[in-house]
Scaffold this motif. Structure first.
Motif, mmCIF file in Angstrom:
data_model
loop_
_atom_site.group_PDB
_atom_site.id
_atom_site.type_symbol
_atom_site.label_atom_id
_atom_site.label_comp_id
_atom_site.label_asym_id
_atom_site.label_seq_id
_atom_site.Cartn_x
_atom_site.Cartn_y
_atom_site.Cartn_z
ATOM 1 N N ALA A 1 3.268 10.460 19.379
ATOM 2 C CA ALA A 1 1.888 10.320 19.735
ATOM 3 C C ALA A 1 1.202 10.046 18.216
ATOM 4 N N GLN A 2 1.767 10.504 17.427
ATOM 5 C CA GLN A 2 1.061 10.212 15.984
ATOM 6 C C GLN A 2 1.061 8.440 15.639
ATOM 7 N N GLN A 3 1.910 7.897 16.193
ATOM 8 C CA GLN A 3 1.912 6.374 16.026
ATOM 9 C C GLN A 3 0.670 5.646 16.655
ATOM 10 N N GLY A 4 0.099 6.331 17.689
ATOM 11 C CA GLY A 4 -0.963 5.847 18.448
ATOM 12 C C GLY A 4 -2.338 5.950 17.516
ATOM 13 N N LEU A 5 -2.126 7.050 16.563
ATOM 14 C CA LEU A 5 -3.374 7.597 15.799
ATOM 15 C C LEU A 5 -3.267 6.480 14.191
ATOM 16 N N TYR A 6 -2.117 6.787 13.654
ATOM 17 C CA TYR A 6 -1.875 6.095 12.367
ATOM 18 C C TYR A 6 -0.541 6.757 11.737
ATOM 19 N N GLU A 7 0.066 5.705 10.856
ATOM 20 C CA GLU A 7 1.294 6.068 10.189
ATOM 21 C C GLU A 7 0.860 5.927 8.548
ATOM 22 N N TYR A 8 1.481 6.865 7.797
ATOM 23 C CA TYR A 8 1.274 6.847 6.466
ATOM 24 C C TYR A 8 2.723 6.227 6.109
ATOM 25 N N ASP A 9 2.576 5.095 5.334
ATOM 26 C CA ASP A 9 3.935 4.349 4.666
ATOM 27 C C ASP A 9 4.250 4.877 3.304
ATOM 28 N N ALA A 10 5.009 6.118 3.201
ATOM 29 C CA ALA A 10 5.295 6.655 2.080
ATOM 30 C C ALA A 10 6.301 5.860 1.198
ATOM 31 N N VAL A 11 7.090 5.233 2.032
ATOM 32 C CA VAL A 11 8.120 4.312 1.362
ATOM 33 C C VAL A 11 7.653 3.198 0.543
ATOM 34 N N SER A 12 6.746 2.526 1.054
ATOM 35 C CA SER A 12 6.285 1.276 0.489
ATOM 36 C C SER A 12 5.259 1.952 -0.663
ATOM 37 N N ARG A 13 4.735 2.879 -0.613
ATOM 38 C CA ARG A 13 3.883 3.334 -1.940
ATOM 39 C C ARG A 13 4.859 3.721 -2.958
ATOM 40 N N LEU A 14 5.998 4.386 -2.366
ATOM 41 C CA LEU A 14 6.843 4.725 -3.900
ATOM 42 C C LEU A 14 7.363 3.537 -4.376
ATOM 43 N N ARG A 15 7.847 2.458 -3.386
ATOM 44 C CA ARG A 15 8.287 1.267 -4.147
ATOM 45 C C ARG A 15 7.494 0.598 -4.877
ATOM 46 N N ASP A 16 6.144 0.401 -4.331
ATOM 47 C CA ASP A 16 5.116 -0.014 -5.127
ATOM 48 C C ASP A 16 4.734 0.862 -6.689
ATOM 49 N N SER A 17 5.072 2.008 -6.398
ATOM 50 C CA SER A 17 4.812 2.681 -7.879
ATOM 51 C C SER A 17 5.966 2.545 -8.791
ATOM 52 N N GLN A 18 7.007 2.158 -8.230
ATOM 53 C CA GLN A 18 8.241 1.805 -9.106
ATOM 54 C C GLN A 18 7.828 0.346 -9.726
ATOM 55 N N LEU A 19 7.340 -0.579 -9.013
ATOM 56 C CA LEU A 19 6.895 -1.831 -9.368
ATOM 57 C C LEU A 19 5.811 -1.743 -10.411
ATOM 58 N N GLY A 20 5.063 -0.879 -10.429
ATOM 59 C CA GLY A 20 3.769 -0.780 -11.077
ATOM 60 C C GLY A 20 2.617 -1.406 -10.533
ATOM 61 N N ASP A 21 2.590 -1.246 -9.279
ATOM 62 C CA ASP A 21 1.556 -2.046 -8.317
ATOM 63 C C ASP A 21 0.314 -1.188 -8.388
ATOM 64 N N ALA A 22 -0.696 -1.619 -8.776
ATOM 65 C CA ALA A 22 -2.088 -0.973 -8.774
ATOM 66 C C ALA A 22 -2.678 -0.502 -7.386
ATOM 67 N N ARG A 23 -2.128 -0.737 -6.346
ATOM 68 C CA ARG A 23 -2.718 -0.496 -4.986
ATOM 69 C C ARG A 23 -2.171 1.027 -4.809
ATOM 70 N N VAL A 24 -1.337 1.523 -5.563
ATOM 71 C CA VAL A 24 -0.785 2.934 -5.354
ATOM 72 C C VAL A 24 -1.930 3.880 -5.603
ATOM 73 N N SER A 25 -2.928 3.555 -6.246
ATOM 74 C CA SER A 25 -3.910 4.580 -6.655
ATOM 75 C C SER A 25 -4.685 4.776 -5.583
ATOM 76 N N GLU A 26 -4.699 3.905 -4.474
ATOM 77 C CA GLU A 26 -5.448 4.104 -3.123
ATOM 78 C C GLU A 26 -4.597 4.428 -2.079
ATOM 79 N N ILE A 27 -4.580 5.482 -1.755
ATOM 80 C CA ILE A 27 -3.711 5.935 -0.523
ATOM 81 C C ILE A 27 -4.042 5.067 0.757
ATOM 82 N N ALA A 28 -5.138 4.703 0.837
ATOM 83 C CA ALA A 28 -5.777 4.055 2.189
ATOM 84 C C ALA A 28 -4.777 2.949 2.400
#
Length: 278
Positions: free
Chosen positions: A65-92
């Motif tokens: 049911a949660q997939q119908g509301l939203y999903e939080y992609d923690a894996v992509s955020r972790l990968r981006d943080s390791q690459l120094g991507d500035a987007r990680v500061s905004e969880i949205a």
């Protein structure tokens, strides 16, 4: 805002009443019926008839049911943080909107199809009770609450593979699509094959309904399978005379693969043909 069918969809009077009642009550319309009776297409035709956008959520056995509301992609955020991507500061940036979120925030009142809800886990319908009732949900990662601008028209289909919870059923307007009778089926055929010869329709429908009534048939052919069969008959130029053939050795209809969908039913007809020859 009323639904009265469309040129490409023959809706019975009781189905029109059910759709319009659900719209007035602002309740989800739960539609059951044999596979192939037009449950999924109904949502498309409602959207077309009232000029509304259509959002479709096809349910699988693994759907939550949660997939119908939203999903939080923690894996992509972790990968981006390791690459120094500035987007990680905004969880949205890592929140993926589900179909209910899209329906709630649509600028125009949409039609939301939740297709084959009975395929999911038994807890799936209960997990959606609050959101469908209040038309809102909370996004814990960002702290925001998503509320529906206007209640979407919700159509939920089920093939009766499993029972749905009583608490869920209480919140729905229910309709069972009965299998079309011969007259309604003629109208449906005419919509898909305008100008088709009446003699061919009569013979094809006679055989179709005879096949459905054979005792012991595991899967009865549906409306969509009849339309496929007619398309093949027209393509192969098979006329009503061939369909009227009474030879017991040809008890299985021509191009029967469009009507009979498993080996048990084919063997059943072969046994009937053998008994007829004897």
């Amino acid at each position: 805002m009323r639904f009265s069918g469309t040129q490409s969809y023959i809706a019975t009077e009781d189905l029109k009443v059910a759709v319009n009642a659900a719209i007035v009550l602002e309740r989800p319309l739960l539609v059951k019926g044999e596979p192939g009776t037009g449950k999924t297409v109904l949502a498309e035709e409602i959207a077309k008839a009232i000029g509304a956008p259509l959002l479709t959520w096809h349910i699988k056995s693994t759907t939550k049911a949660q997939q119908g509301l939203y999903e939080y992609d923690a894996v992509s955020r972790l990968r981006d943080s390791q690459l120094g991507d500035a987007r990680v500061s905004e969880i949205a940036n890592y929140i993926r909107r589900g179909r209910l979120w899209e329906a709630f925030t649509s600028s125009k009142r949409p039609v939301l199809l939740i297709d084959e809800i009975d395929k999911a886990d038994i807890e799936f319908p209960n997990d959606l009770l609050l959101e469908l009732d209040r038309m809102e949900f909370h996004v814990y990662e960002t702290g925001e609450t998503v509320r529906a601008k206007q209640r979407p028209i919700v159509l939920i289909t089920s093939n009766n593979e499993k029972e749905l919870p009583d608490a869920f059923l209480r919140r729905c307007f229910f309709h069972y699509i009965k299998f079309p009778d011969a007259e309604t089926m003629r109208d449906i055929v005419e919509v898909h094959f305008p100008g088709i010869k009446k003699r061919l329709i009569e013979e094809a429908l006679r055989i179709f309904f005879e096949v459905r009534e054979v005792p012991g048939l595991k899967k009865k052919p549906s409306t969509s399978e009849l339309l496929d069969w007619l398309k093949l008959l027209l393509n192969e130029d098979i006329g009503p005379e061939t369909l009227r053939e009474r030879d017991p050795r040809k008890i299985i209809p021509p191009l029967h693969g469009a009507l009979l969908k498993n080996e048990q039913d084919v063997h059943l007809f072969e046994r009937l043909a053998f008994l007829s020859r004897r």
